[in-house]
Scaffold this active site. Sequence first.
Site, mmCIF file in Angstrom:
data_model
loop_
_atom_site.group_PDB
_atom_site.id
_atom_site.type_symbol
_atom_site.label_atom_id
_atom_site.label_comp_id
_atom_site.label_asym_id
_atom_site.label_seq_id
_atom_site.Cartn_x
_atom_site.Cartn_y
_atom_site.Cartn_z
ATOM 1 C CG ASN A 42 -0.479 -0.312 2.498
ATOM 2 O OD1 ASN A 42 0.578 -0.938 2.643
ATOM 3 N ND2 ASN A 42 -1.194 0.089 3.520
ATOM 4 C CD GLU A 44 -1.357 4.791 4.595
ATOM 5 O OE1 GLU A 44 -0.842 5.644 5.353
ATOM 6 O OE2 GLU A 44 -2.089 3.858 4.978
ATOM 7 C CB CYS A 53 -5.279 -1.281 -1.712
ATOM 8 S SG CYS A 53 -6.587 -0.507 -0.778
ATOM 9 C CD GLU A 55 -5.485 -5.754 -1.309
ATOM 10 O OE1 GLU A 55 -4.851 -4.681 -1.199
ATOM 11 O OE2 GLU A 55 -6.307 -6.145 -0.471
ATOM 12 C CB CYS A 86 -10.845 -2.269 0.265
ATOM 13 S SG CYS A 86 -10.290 -1.552 -1.289
HETATM 14 N N1 THU Z 1 -5.342 -1.376 2.505
HETATM 15 C C1 THU Z 1 -4.792 -2.225 1.592
HETATM 16 O O1 THU Z 1 -3.653 -2.037 1.156
HETATM 17 N N2 THU Z 1 -5.539 -3.275 1.168
HETATM 18 C C2 THU Z 1 -6.800 -3.555 1.616
HETATM 19 O O2 THU Z 1 -7.453 -4.438 1.100
HETATM 20 C C3 THU Z 1 -7.356 -2.807 2.742
HETATM 21 C C4 THU Z 1 -6.694 -1.504 3.020
HETATM 22 C C5 THU Z 1 -4.535 -0.256 2.979
HETATM 23 C C6 THU Z 1 -4.979 1.106 2.531
HETATM 24 C C7 THU Z 1 -4.423 1.999 3.630
HETATM 25 O O3 THU Z 1 -3.082 2.300 3.308
HETATM 26 C C8 THU Z 1 -4.436 1.124 4.866
HETATM 27 O O4 THU Z 1 -4.543 -0.213 4.399
HETATM 28 C C9 THU Z 1 -5.574 1.414 5.824
HETATM 29 O O5 THU Z 1 -6.786 1.406 5.183
#
Ligand code: THU
Length: 133
Positions: A42, A44, A53, A55, A86
């Site tokens: 991920n 940000e 994310c 994935e 998500c």
């Molecule tokens: N996140 C992911 O990388 N994958 C997911 O399926 C759920 C959420 C990340 C996004 C963000 O950086 C952190 O987790 C919190 O939501």
Amino acid sequence: MEIPALIMKAIEAKEQAYVPYSHFRVGAALLTKSGKVYTGCNIENVSFGATNCAERTAVFKAVSDGEREFEAIVINGDHGDYLPPCGICRQVLSEFADASLQVILANNVEDYKITTLEELLPGAFGVENLQKK
Ligand code: THU
């Protein structure tokens, strides 16, 4: 590739997570039907909605490399519980993978749960819904 090796790739990919806001690291490893592995973490952003994310990072890396067919994806987070993708990532996966895509929620190489895109995104919006009747 065997599932434990794919899980290791996702765990390693998590090391690159850029998470100054949530401190919630996620790693993913996507196995193509041709046998290649694309990893993602991920990433940000201070404008939170611009966050990507793990994935989707893996899927976009693979697609930008010309890959279109996928066998499985492993997802690994830090919090010691199975981390489901998500909703946006489920939709992105459904663009390229068929419903039988294995989605492997892994805590470690010995503790994982195998599910499918079909189970995670029943009734997905697909290309057939774009057609007018
Ligand atoms: N996140 C992911 O990388 N994958 C997911 O399926 C759920 C959420 C990340 C996004 C963000 O950086 C952190 O987790 C919190 O939501």
